[in-house]
Scaffold this motif. Structure first.
Motif, PDB file in Angstrom:
ATOM      1  N   ASP A 296       0.638  -0.923   0.269  1.00 48.68           N
ATOM      2  CA  ASP A 296       0.102  -0.198   0.021  1.00 48.68           C
ATOM      3  C   ASP A 296       0.548   1.506   0.338  1.00 48.68           C
ATOM      4  N   ALA A 297       0.678   2.460  -0.549  1.00 49.75           N
ATOM      5  CA  ALA A 297       1.318   3.621  -0.878  1.00 49.75           C
ATOM      6  C   ALA A 297       0.827   4.191   0.638  1.00 49.75           C
ATOM      7  N   VAL A 298       0.338   3.785   1.027  1.00 46.15           N
ATOM      8  CA  VAL A 298       0.735   4.998   2.551  1.00 46.15           C
ATOM      9  C   VAL A 298       0.864   4.067   3.446  1.00 46.15           C
ATOM     10  N   ALA A 299       0.323   2.928   3.892  1.00 45.91           N
ATOM     11  CA  ALA A 299       0.466   2.208   4.833  1.00 45.91           C
ATOM     12  C   ALA A 299       1.984   1.537   4.786  1.00 45.91           C
ATOM     13  N   GLY A 300       2.770   1.092   3.697  1.00 41.09           N
ATOM     14  CA  GLY A 300       4.085   0.881   3.012  1.00 41.09           C
ATOM     15  C   GLY A 300       3.730  -1.079   3.771  1.00 41.09           C
ATOM     16  N   VAL A 301       5.093  -1.392   4.681  1.00 41.77           N
ATOM     17  CA  VAL A 301       5.187  -2.745   4.729  1.00 41.77           C
ATOM     18  C   VAL A 301       4.619  -2.821   5.938  1.00 41.77           C
ATOM     19  N   GLU A 302       3.315  -3.415   5.739  1.00 37.14           N
ATOM     20  CA  GLU A 302       2.497  -4.166   6.749  1.00 37.14           C
ATOM     21  C   GLU A 302       2.803  -5.197   7.549  1.00 37.14           C
ATOM     22  N   PRO A 303       2.175  -5.719   8.684  1.00 34.67           N
ATOM     23  CA  PRO A 303       2.509  -6.620   9.609  1.00 34.67           C
ATOM     24  C   PRO A 303       2.362  -8.284   8.369  1.00 34.67           C
ATOM     25  N   GLN A 304       1.178  -8.477   7.938  1.00 36.34           N
ATOM     26  CA  GLN A 304       1.663  -9.536   6.787  1.00 36.34           C
ATOM     27  C   GLN A 304       1.812  -9.340   5.527  1.00 36.34           C
ATOM     28  N   SER A 305       2.284  -8.581   5.274  1.00 30.59           N
ATOM     29  CA  SER A 305       3.080  -8.038   3.610  1.00 30.59           C
ATOM     30  C   SER A 305       4.716  -8.678   4.414  1.00 30.59           C
ATOM     31  N   GLU A 306       5.061  -8.201   5.637  1.00 30.31           N
ATOM     32  CA  GLU A 306       6.115  -8.883   5.946  1.00 30.31           C
ATOM     33  C   GLU A 306       6.763 -10.086   6.469  1.00 30.31           C
ATOM     34  N   THR A 307       5.569 -11.143   6.909  1.00 32.38           N
ATOM     35  CA  THR A 307       5.099 -12.144   7.089  1.00 32.38           C
ATOM     36  C   THR A 307       5.131 -13.008   5.727  1.00 32.38           C
ATOM     37  N   VAL A 308       5.138 -12.676   4.648  1.00 31.79           N
ATOM     38  CA  VAL A 308       4.630 -13.602   3.669  1.00 31.79           C
ATOM     39  C   VAL A 308       6.269 -13.597   2.386  1.00 31.79           C
ATOM     40  N   TRP A 309       6.336 -12.202   3.213  1.00 29.50           N
ATOM     41  CA  TRP A 309       8.232 -11.831   2.643  1.00 29.50           C
ATOM     42  C   TRP A 309       8.704 -12.462   2.871  1.00 29.50           C
ATOM     43  N   ARG A 310       8.698 -13.265   4.873  1.00 29.55           N
ATOM     44  CA  ARG A 310       9.659 -14.311   5.119  1.00 29.55           C
ATOM     45  C   ARG A 310       9.170 -15.813   4.341  1.00 29.55           C
ATOM     46  N   GLN A 311       7.937 -15.930   4.158  1.00 28.75           N
ATOM     47  CA  GLN A 311       7.750 -16.903   3.817  1.00 28.75           C
ATOM     48  C   GLN A 311       8.223 -17.456   2.496  1.00 28.75           C
ATOM     49  N   ALA A 312       8.765 -16.240   1.306  1.00 24.05           N
ATOM     50  CA  ALA A 312       8.499 -16.368   0.747  1.00 24.05           C
ATOM     51  C   ALA A 312      10.190 -16.842   0.603  1.00 24.05           C
ATOM     52  N   ASP A 313      11.095 -15.920   1.516  1.00 28.11           N
ATOM     53  CA  ASP A 313      12.409 -15.979   1.362  1.00 28.11           C
ATOM     54  C   ASP A 313      13.059 -17.504   2.159  1.00 28.11           C
ATOM     55  N   ARG A 314      12.271 -18.017   2.307  1.00 23.14           N
ATOM     56  CA  ARG A 314      12.453 -19.287   3.612  1.00 23.14           C
ATOM     57  C   ARG A 314      11.993 -20.189   2.005  1.00 23.14           C
ATOM     58  N   HIS A 315      11.736 -20.169   0.960  1.00 28.00           N
ATOM     59  CA  HIS A 315      11.473 -21.062  -0.573  1.00 28.00           C
ATOM     60  C   HIS A 315      11.911 -20.090  -1.774  1.00 28.00           C
ATOM     61  N   GLY A 316      13.200 -19.571  -0.835  1.00 29.81           N
ATOM     62  CA  GLY A 316      13.543 -19.072  -1.889  1.00 29.81           C
ATOM     63  C   GLY A 316      12.946 -18.151  -3.143  1.00 29.81           C
ATOM     64  N   VAL A 317      11.901 -17.980  -3.031  1.00 25.27           N
ATOM     65  CA  VAL A 317      11.330 -17.440  -4.287  1.00 25.27           C
ATOM     66  C   VAL A 317      11.385 -15.760  -5.013  1.00 25.27           C
ATOM     67  N   PRO A 318      12.195 -15.478  -5.814  1.00 26.98           N
ATOM     68  CA  PRO A 318      12.374 -14.441  -6.523  1.00 26.98           C
ATOM     69  C   PRO A 318      11.266 -13.542  -6.938  1.00 26.98           C
ATOM     70  N   ARG A 319      11.298 -12.031  -6.401  1.00 20.80           N
ATOM     71  CA  ARG A 319       9.865 -11.350  -6.030  1.00 20.80           C
ATOM     72  C   ARG A 319      10.162 -10.252  -7.096  1.00 20.80           C
ATOM     73  N   ILE A 320       9.632  -9.961  -7.855  1.00 21.89           N
ATOM     74  CA  ILE A 320       9.639  -8.131  -8.072  1.00 21.89           C
ATOM     75  C   ILE A 320       7.763  -7.099  -6.599  1.00 21.89           C
ATOM     76  N   ALA A 321       8.361  -6.078  -6.537  1.00 16.57           N
ATOM     77  CA  ALA A 321       7.503  -4.818  -5.523  1.00 16.57           C
ATOM     78  C   ALA A 321       7.009  -4.415  -6.448  1.00 16.57           C
ATOM     79  N   PHE A 322       5.194  -4.413  -6.846  1.00 14.47           N
ATOM     80  CA  PHE A 322       4.418  -2.887  -6.745  1.00 14.47           C
ATOM     81  C   PHE A 322       3.707  -2.785  -5.363  1.00 14.47           C
ATOM     82  N   VAL A 323       4.147  -1.074  -5.537  1.00 16.77           N
ATOM     83  CA  VAL A 323       3.391  -0.031  -5.087  1.00 16.77           C
ATOM     84  C   VAL A 323       2.225   0.484  -5.379  1.00 16.77           C
ATOM     85  N   ASN A 324       1.056  -0.044  -4.739  1.00 21.62           N
ATOM     86  CA  ASN A 324      -0.586   0.394  -5.152  1.00 21.62           C
ATOM     87  C   ASN A 324      -0.925   1.404  -4.540  1.00 21.62           C
ATOM     88  N   LYS A 325      -2.002   1.365  -5.011  1.00 21.38           N
ATOM     89  CA  LYS A 325      -3.029   2.759  -4.426  1.00 21.38           C
ATOM     90  C   LYS A 325      -2.298   4.217  -4.295  1.00 21.38           C
TER      91      LYS A 325
END
Length: 694
Positions: free
Chosen positions: A113-142
């Protein structure tokens, strides 16, 4: 070969993208998915979350609640590439759906979210992706929202996620005046027409040229610091060509050394086409991924992502529909054809695939075959569960299954009418089959059927599914938290003799145990017996008996964790000793040791992030304190306050209603599990029904 009158064509592996959309709840994942489907021509009318008309939120509960509950798979084509996309839930109670999806994905788009930035569950799913080694790109919405700021959101990505953001776009306009972006790689401006998904490409507007040039330079410098080839060109020419910059961005993304950041407003259809271009340009194809690893006959094996290899696939989701039982597969190697026989590598059982479907949320299209890199659903499998490896019968291979989160909240459920008891049991079994994070058990003391899950909302959804999907009226008891017991001070040299003689062969086992606490919530067992006084097979039996004893602790009958048991001496009998006798000795010996130890109760604790209007802060802080919450942070954001606190999960039942009441419906909160913490002695007595721990 032809299907439905059309020749079958197989997309090259290099032109396939398997990705997920990840984010905090209400960041815009489902809207982005909907706009992607519209932009690619997969649908011809855009749906809206608030209208309940989106493709991926097709379940009635999702439409009623306005959130994604179940991961939904869709597919589309863009620029000659086939894109398999999974829209994942953003609520913490459904993080297990995210976990199973990430296990089979090659890449992901993380939405912020362009207003809230990184929110708690955003961080949680990011860490989940880290554990699986999944490459990511980011999209700042709203970016069209009041208070939206790309730079602030990017700063929170850098600070909270610890990654290097590579911002490749500059917004044109702010908030309500946001109309497009400047692509810093091609240095072209993209503008969208008001009320339309059409856009036009042109030169960078004069007022933004200096700022765009500065940001392009910053992007080049950042990339050169991380990429050897780019650094060489930058040192030689003091700049990077568009081609070198694009190649470097892709390689940094695949290595996880940087995260490409784009921006837009999905609701207003701005930024979706460049996002699709970035998915194709920067995220990996199945051909870019290393061979999948598994085990066969105890040895590790690899299988390349090649249609010619022996078939291997992982089941990651099971659902029941009107058309039959759907098993979702990620095909890692080989080719699966309709009517083929596949092997369940773990059980050795073979099953026949009746139909192969390309899935578009709740709509399906028949296919004759699926090849390496595909994500499809099949009908006809009766025993496969999430985590099951399916492979060619002549080439068995067991792949690592997704991890399953441990339930933390339980409710007692029973049928309102006795005649529905059997139907309730069938419905619960179906639920547990579809969602491995739901656990159904029978309480041995009360005889109640207990349903356990990851949170209140998780259980609410499950119960509603029983009522609406299976037509069973159920009575639900108050949620119960999954407590644990742990050792604070252990015992040394506890002697236990298990002697039983009732005619015939007797039982004899003599053991000496030490019990000590551990800092981690795990159980460790070791044997220091020397001289063969307790043979190794008997030591293993003692360990098995100790694990049996961990199921019920001395305080309240809760599972025990956080201890080490050491077998340091013992004795055997030439005739009466056996593995069964030593297992019994381990079980009863550890139970006795736990009764003599100092034991305390542990409870699950969650990090609660509450966003409230400034005039409601005092009441919210007081309520959190009454719930044994420990406030760890408080910040001000655009007229509201964001409070972070650690609160026992048991104290959060009904908190949503209380928060709405205290803030006139303007307060919202999210939770994130943080682990276990000791229960105060005064609370322990009420939980266990007995005196506090010694």
């Amino acid at each position: 070969m032809r299907a439905n009158g059309r020749p079958l064509t197989t997309t090259p592996l290099t032109a396939v993208r398997n990705l997920g959309i990840l984010a905090h709840v209400d960041a815009g994942k489902t809207t982005i998915t909907e706009r992607i489907l519209f932009a690619t021509g997969a649908i011809h009318k855009r749906g809206e979350v608030h209208h309940g008309t989106t493709v991926t939120d097709y379940d009635p509960q999702e439409r009623d609640r306005g959130i994604t509950i179940f991961a939904a798979a869709v597919s589309c084509t863009w620029g000659g590439h086939h894109v398999n996309l999974i829209d994942t839930p953003g609520h913490v109670d459904f993080s297990d759906e995210v976990e199973r999806s990430l296990r089979v994905l090659d890449g992901a788009v993380a939405v912020f979210d362009a207003v809230a930035g990184v929110e708690p569950q955003s961080e949680t799913v990011w860490r989940q992706a880290d554990r699986h080694g999944v490459p990511r790109i980011a999209f700042v919405n709203k970016l069209d929202r009041a208070g939206a700021d790309l730079d602030t959101a990017v700063a929170s990505i850098r600070r909270r996620l610890g990654v290097v953001p590579l911002v490749v776009q500059l917004p044109i306009g702010r908030e309500d005046d946001f109309t497009g972006v400047v692509d810093l790689v091609t240095m072209r401006a993209l503008r969208w027409q008001a009320g339309s998904a059409d856009f036009e490409s042109g030169p960078v507007p004069e007022p933004l040229r200096e700022e765009a040039g500065r940001r392009r330079r910053l992007l080049e410098e950042t990339v050169a610091e991380l990429h050897a080839e780019a650094l060489e060109e930058f040192c030689a020419d003091s700049a990077l060509s568009d081609g070198t910059l694009a190649r470097a961005l892709r390689e940094l993304t695949l290595r996880g050394d940087g995260v490409v950041v784009l921006c837009g407003s999905a609701y207003r259809n701005r930024g979706i086409e460049p996002l699709l271009d970035a998915v194709v340009a920067y995220l990996p194809a199945p051909a870019d991924m290393p061979p999948v690893r598994g085990t066969a006959d105890g040895a590790e094996q690899e299988r390349a992502p090649d249609p010619a290899e022996p078939f291997a696939a992982l089941a990651f989701k099971v659902t029941a529909t009107a058309t039959g039982r759907l098993t979702y597969l990620r095909v890692y190697a080989g080719t699966l054809r309709k009517g083929a026989t596949v092997l369940d590598a773990a059980t050795g059982r073979t099953e026949r695939v009746g139909r192969i479907l390309r899935v578009q949320a709740d709509r399906h299209e028949d296919r004759e075959e699926a090849v390496a890199g595909d994500i499809v659903a099949v009908i006809g499998l009766k025993a496969a569960r999430a985590g099951t490896t399916l492979c060619a019968p002549g080439a068995p291979l067991v792949l690592e299954p997704p991890t399953v989160a441990e339930p933390v909240v339980s409710v007692a459920v029973e049928a309102r009418r006795n005649v529905d008891t059997g139907r309730l049991a069938s419905a619960l079994a179906r639920l547990a089959e579809e969602d491995p994070s739901l656990v159904v058990r029978s309480d041995p003391e009360t005889g109640q059927t207990v349903l356990s899950g990851l949170g209140e909302l998780h259980l609410e959804v499950a119960v509603e599914k029983i009522r609406s999907g299976h037509g069973v009226e159920v009575v639900v008891g108050r949620p119960q938290v999954s407590y644990r017991e742990t050792v604070v001070r252990g015992v040394t040299g506890l002697v236990h003799r298990h002697v039983k003689q009732d005619g015939g062969a007797g039982q004899f086992a003599h053991i000496v145990l030490d019990v000590e606490p551990l800092d981690e919530p795990v159980f460790e067992f070791r044997s220091t017996v020397v001289g063969g006084r307790v043979p190794q097979e008997y030591a293993r039996a003692v360990e098995a008996g100790c694990r049996d004893a961990l199921a019920e602790g001395p305080l309240g009958g809760y599972p025990v964790t956080g201890l080490r048991v050491t077998l340091n001496d013992g004795a055997t009998h030439s005739k009466d000793s056996s593995e069964m006798a030593f297992r019994a000795a381990g079980r009863f010996g550890l139970r006795e040791a736990l009764r003599l130890s100092t034991v305390e109760l542990l409870e699950p604790v969650v990090e609660v992030t509450v966003s409230v209007p400034e005039d409601g802060v005092g009441g919210v802080l007081g309520d959190l304190a009454a719930r044994r919450g420990r406030v760890s942070g408080q910040t001000a954001e655009a007229g509201s306050a964001v409070i972070t606190a650690a609160v026992p999960l048991a104290e959060l039942f009904g908190y949503a209603s209380r928060l709405r009441g205290r803030t006139q419906g303007r307060g919202v909160f999210t939770t994130r599990p943080t682990g276990l913490a000791p229960v105060p002695a005064s609370v322990t007595a009420s939980v266990t029904g007995g005196p506090p721990a010694r």
